[in-house]
Design a protein around this motif. Sequence first.
Motif, PDB file in Angstrom:
ATOM      1  N   GLU A 188       0.821  -1.212   0.000  1.00  0.00           N
ATOM      2  CA  GLU A 188       0.000   0.000   0.000  1.00  0.00           C
ATOM      3  C   GLU A 188       0.859   1.267   0.000  1.00  0.00           C
ATOM      4  OE1 GLU A 188      -3.797   1.823   2.515  1.00  0.00           O
ATOM      5  OE2 GLU A 188      -3.380  -0.332   2.512  1.00  0.00           O
ATOM      6  N   LEU A 189       2.076   1.152   0.517  1.00  0.00           N
ATOM      7  CA  LEU A 189       3.003   2.286   0.517  1.00  0.00           C
ATOM      8  C   LEU A 189       3.789   2.398  -0.791  1.00  0.00           C
ATOM      9  CD1 LEU A 189       4.374   2.008   4.174  1.00  0.00           C
ATOM     10  CD2 LEU A 189       2.774   3.722   3.289  1.00  0.00           C
ATOM     11  N   GLY A 190       3.541   1.468  -1.714  1.00  0.00           N
ATOM     12  CA  GLY A 190       4.174   1.528  -3.026  1.00  0.00           C
ATOM     13  C   GLY A 190       5.484   0.787  -3.147  1.00  0.00           C
ATOM     14  N   GLY A 191       5.769  -0.090  -2.201  1.00  0.00           N
ATOM     15  CA  GLY A 191       7.033  -0.812  -2.237  1.00  0.00           C
ATOM     16  C   GLY A 191       7.159  -1.821  -3.355  1.00  0.00           C
ATOM     17  N   ASN A 192       6.047  -2.216  -3.950  1.00  0.00           N
ATOM     18  CA  ASN A 192       6.073  -3.225  -5.015  1.00  0.00           C
ATOM     19  C   ASN A 192       5.810  -2.630  -6.398  1.00  0.00           C
ATOM     20  OD1 ASN A 192       3.394  -2.563  -4.575  1.00  0.00           O
ATOM     21  ND2 ASN A 192       2.653  -4.607  -5.137  1.00  0.00           N
ATOM     22  N   SER A 193       6.042  -1.343  -6.568  1.00  0.00           N
ATOM     23  CA  SER A 193       5.681  -0.679  -7.821  1.00  0.00           C
ATOM     24  C   SER A 193       6.583  -1.073  -8.992  1.00  0.00           C
ATOM     25  CB  SER A 193       5.719   0.838  -7.633  1.00  0.00           C
ATOM     26  OG  SER A 193       6.999   1.262  -7.194  1.00  0.00           O
ATOM     27  N   TRP A 194       7.841  -1.453  -8.728  1.00  0.00           N
ATOM     28  CA  TRP A 194       8.770  -1.807  -9.799  1.00  0.00           C
ATOM     29  C   TRP A 194       8.840  -3.321  -9.947  1.00  0.00           C
ATOM     30  CZ3 TRP A 194      14.806  -1.435  -9.813  1.00  0.00           C
ATOM     31  CH2 TRP A 194      15.271  -1.512 -11.134  1.00  0.00           C
ATOM     32  N   TRP A 195       8.787  -3.809 -11.187  1.00  0.00           N
ATOM     33  CA  TRP A 195       8.760  -5.251 -11.436  1.00  0.00           C
ATOM     34  C   TRP A 195      10.006  -5.936 -10.904  1.00  0.00           C
ATOM     35  CZ3 TRP A 195      12.549  -7.849 -13.988  1.00  0.00           C
ATOM     36  CH2 TRP A 195      13.443  -7.087 -14.760  1.00  0.00           C
ATOM     37  N   PHE A 196      11.139  -5.277 -10.922  1.00  0.00           N
ATOM     38  CA  PHE A 196      12.384  -5.907 -10.467  1.00  0.00           C
ATOM     39  C   PHE A 196      12.306  -6.274  -8.984  1.00  0.00           C
ATOM     40  CE2 PHE A 196      16.538  -5.558  -8.394  1.00  0.00           C
ATOM     41  CZ  PHE A 196      17.255  -6.524  -9.094  1.00  0.00           C
ATOM     42  N   ASP A 197      11.703  -5.409  -8.175  1.00  0.00           N
ATOM     43  CA  ASP A 197      11.587  -5.687  -6.750  1.00  0.00           C
ATOM     44  C   ASP A 197      10.673  -6.883  -6.502  1.00  0.00           C
ATOM     45  OD1 ASP A 197      13.185  -3.425  -6.122  1.00  0.00           O
ATOM     46  OD2 ASP A 197      11.425  -2.133  -6.357  1.00  0.00           O
ATOM     47  N   PRO A 212      -1.776   3.624   6.645  1.00  0.00           N
ATOM     48  CA  PRO A 212      -2.503   2.875   5.609  1.00  0.00           C
ATOM     49  C   PRO A 212      -3.739   2.192   6.188  1.00  0.00           C
ATOM     50  CG  PRO A 212      -0.142   2.422   5.514  1.00  0.00           C
ATOM     51  CD  PRO A 212      -0.381   3.173   6.782  1.00  0.00           C
ATOM     52  N   ASP A 213      -4.774   2.090   5.392  1.00  0.00           N
ATOM     53  CA  ASP A 213      -6.025   1.485   5.867  1.00  0.00           C
ATOM     54  C   ASP A 213      -5.830   0.050   6.325  1.00  0.00           C
ATOM     55  OD1 ASP A 213      -7.358   3.833   5.325  1.00  0.00           O
ATOM     56  OD2 ASP A 213      -8.016   3.194   3.323  1.00  0.00           O
ATOM     57  N   ILE A 214      -4.994  -0.704   5.610  1.00  0.00           N
ATOM     58  CA  ILE A 214      -4.789  -2.111   5.968  1.00  0.00           C
ATOM     59  C   ILE A 214      -4.131  -2.230   7.337  1.00  0.00           C
ATOM     60  CG2 ILE A 214      -2.557  -2.220   4.776  1.00  0.00           C
ATOM     61  CD1 ILE A 214      -5.162  -5.054   5.175  1.00  0.00           C
ATOM     62  N   ALA A 215      -3.268  -1.265   7.687  1.00  0.00           N
ATOM     63  CA  ALA A 215      -2.610  -1.288   8.996  1.00  0.00           C
ATOM     64  C   ALA A 215      -3.605  -1.009  10.107  1.00  0.00           C
ATOM     65  CB  ALA A 215      -1.473  -0.271   9.025  1.00  0.00           C
ATOM     66  N   VAL A 216      -4.479  -0.027   9.886  1.00  0.00           N
ATOM     67  CA  VAL A 216      -5.495   0.304  10.885  1.00  0.00           C
ATOM     68  C   VAL A 216      -6.423  -0.890  11.109  1.00  0.00           C
ATOM     69  CG1 VAL A 216      -7.457   1.802  11.415  1.00  0.00           C
ATOM     70  CG2 VAL A 216      -5.405   2.758  10.313  1.00  0.00           C
ATOM     71  N   LYS A 217      -6.813  -1.530  10.024  1.00  0.00           N
ATOM     72  CA  LYS A 217      -7.719  -2.683  10.120  1.00  0.00           C
ATOM     73  C   LYS A 217      -7.058  -3.843  10.855  1.00  0.00           C
ATOM     74  CE  LYS A 217     -10.463  -5.853   7.269  1.00  0.00           C
ATOM     75  NZ  LYS A 217     -10.844  -6.216   5.881  1.00  0.00           N
ATOM     76  N   TYR A 218      -5.784  -4.096  10.569  1.00  0.00           N
ATOM     77  CA  TYR A 218      -5.099  -5.236  11.182  1.00  0.00           C
ATOM     78  C   TYR A 218      -4.835  -5.001  12.671  1.00  0.00           C
ATOM     79  CZ  TYR A 218      -1.474  -8.639  12.316  1.00  0.00           C
ATOM     80  OH  TYR A 218      -0.738  -9.634  12.907  1.00  0.00           O
ATOM     81  N   TYR A 219      -4.332  -3.834  13.008  1.00  0.00           N
ATOM     82  CA  TYR A 219      -3.905  -3.586  14.380  1.00  0.00           C
ATOM     83  C   TYR A 219      -5.025  -3.154  15.327  1.00  0.00           C
ATOM     84  CZ  TYR A 219       1.042  -4.006  13.138  1.00  0.00           C
ATOM     85  OH  TYR A 219       2.269  -4.487  12.730  1.00  0.00           O
ATOM     86  N   THR A 241      -3.041  -8.618  25.933  1.00  0.00           N
ATOM     87  CA  THR A 241      -2.175  -7.702  26.678  1.00  0.00           C
ATOM     88  C   THR A 241      -1.492  -6.670  25.792  1.00  0.00           C
ATOM     89  OG1 THR A 241      -0.312  -9.258  26.526  1.00  0.00           O
ATOM     90  CG2 THR A 241      -1.711  -9.389  28.492  1.00  0.00           C
ATOM     91  N   ARG A 242      -1.623  -6.784  24.501  1.00  0.00           N
ATOM     92  CA  ARG A 242      -1.060  -5.778  23.599  1.00  0.00           C
ATOM     93  C   ARG A 242      -2.118  -5.359  22.596  1.00  0.00           C
ATOM     94  NH1 ARG A 242       3.201  -6.715  18.688  1.00  0.00           N
ATOM     95  NH2 ARG A 242       3.176  -4.568  17.915  1.00  0.00           N
ATOM     96  N   ARG A 243      -2.523  -4.113  22.683  1.00  0.00           N
ATOM     97  CA  ARG A 243      -3.514  -3.568  21.766  1.00  0.00           C
ATOM     98  C   ARG A 243      -3.001  -2.230  21.231  1.00  0.00           C
ATOM     99  NH1 ARG A 243      -4.635  -7.895  21.465  1.00  0.00           N
ATOM    100  NH2 ARG A 243      -6.589  -9.003  21.869  1.00  0.00           N
ATOM    101  N   PRO A 244      -2.427  -2.240  20.022  1.00  0.00           N
ATOM    102  CA  PRO A 244      -1.825  -1.025  19.457  1.00  0.00           C
ATOM    103  C   PRO A 244      -2.849   0.076  19.203  1.00  0.00           C
ATOM    104  CG  PRO A 244      -1.091  -2.993  18.280  1.00  0.00           C
ATOM    105  CD  PRO A 244      -2.235  -3.408  19.156  1.00  0.00           C
ATOM    106  N   VAL A 245      -2.360   1.309  19.271  1.00  0.00           N
ATOM    107  CA  VAL A 245      -3.132   2.489  18.882  1.00  0.00           C
ATOM    108  C   VAL A 245      -2.467   3.065  17.638  1.00  0.00           C
ATOM    109  CG1 VAL A 245      -3.886   4.796  19.526  1.00  0.00           C
ATOM    110  CG2 VAL A 245      -3.822   2.978  21.252  1.00  0.00           C
ATOM    111  N   ILE A 246      -3.205   3.147  16.549  1.00  0.00           N
ATOM    112  CA  ILE A 246      -2.648   3.593  15.267  1.00  0.00           C
ATOM    113  C   ILE A 246      -3.249   4.949  14.905  1.00  0.00           C
ATOM    114  CG2 ILE A 246      -2.323   3.048  12.838  1.00  0.00           C
ATOM    115  CD1 ILE A 246      -0.928   1.112  14.705  1.00  0.00           C
ATOM    116  N   GLU A 247      -2.439   5.988  14.979  1.00  0.00           N
ATOM    117  CA  GLU A 247      -2.891   7.330  14.632  1.00  0.00           C
ATOM    118  C   GLU A 247      -2.176   7.897  13.411  1.00  0.00           C
ATOM    119  OE1 GLU A 247      -2.331   9.649  18.113  1.00  0.00           O
ATOM    120  OE2 GLU A 247      -4.013   8.717  19.213  1.00  0.00           O
ATOM    121  N   ASN A 248      -1.006   7.360  13.094  1.00  0.00           N
ATOM    122  CA  ASN A 248      -0.236   7.853  11.957  1.00  0.00           C
ATOM    123  C   ASN A 248       0.724   6.763  11.489  1.00  0.00           C
ATOM    124  OD1 ASN A 248       2.039   8.023  13.814  1.00  0.00           O
ATOM    125  ND2 ASN A 248       1.100   9.915  14.553  1.00  0.00           N
TER     126      ASN A 248
END
Length: 349
Positions: free
Chosen positions: A182-191, A249-256, A275-282
């Motif tokens: 979602e952050l664009g890390g897979n945009s190039w075919w070589f990667d 990213p939306d997927i991060a908010v949904k997962y965490y 015992t671990r519940r993350p708070v995602i604001e940014n």
Amino acid sequence: MATATVAISSISSRPLVALHRSRAAAISYSSSRQFLRHRSISSPRLLFRNVRRVQATILQDDEEKVVVEESFKAETFPGKGPLLEEESDTSSSALEASVIKLEQGVNVFLTDSVIKILDTLYRDRTYPRFFVLETIARVPYFAFMSVLHMYETFGWWRRADYLKVHFAESWNEMHHLLIMEELGGNSWWFDRFLGQIVATFYYFMTVFLYIVSPRMAYHFSECVESHAFETYDKFLKTNGEELKKSPAPDIAVKYYTGSDMYLFDEFQTSRAPNTRRPVIENLYDVFVNIRDDEAEHCKTMRACQTLGSLRSPHSVLEDEECDEESGCVIPEEAHCEGIVDCIKKSITN
């Protein structure tokens, strides 16, 4: 979220992650037929049932310190004490210590070699590097499950906890990968091509290692996860302020922050569930939690290096309820270490 203060050692032949947090309450599991409970750090430590203790801590304020410690020494084995103090099987113990030292040396060499290649290819391309790392990171858990399913087919292995935990680990790494996409890390075919090629090779290599020596395979994964922790930690230090200005990213908010956190709790074997519940604001919060996930993976891989020591956090709770409420007996499950041990036990039984 307050900025994490991080002290980290370089990857050695014995990496290990343990989270130490100020004014934290330690949580550990006990097999003495008692329910899980909180105790202060100064309290006596609880133990897993018939397995090595894996300690976790819970953050109680906004200050956090993460330390990467070294793994167990080749001359010392959990539950046995230093080999130099053993009065019997001295030559056998010395040989085993040498084998462990060799295994860890090979693992560190391989990890360092891959790191140098990634440093060369992705010096100024952060998100593509993370994409490749996460493509590779989930592979060993697929390999572990493949071998364990084969062992189950032949009746050599009946430890469902390993399958549950390894699947939960792969689920966690998959969401790391989705975040990088979602952050664009897979945009190039070589990667994408490089990640797939390396992952394919890594899968078959891990299957071979896991068949020959599960201990070596788990230690190699510990090395990989330790590098991932170090990479994300350095990234947070360098880009913290900028990341705090970017949305998550939306997927991060949904997962965490989703409603179903069973698998999120499952891969964190050093913690009690819930015992671990993350708070995602940014975006900064996202990478802090990804980094902390890698720390939990390291601790789980460390625990796996002692045969039979891994327990699902949820299974521990279920076993305690069974013991207290119904008095049922939890049967010992079949297990073996490596293909040679499996075949030998199959023949003798």
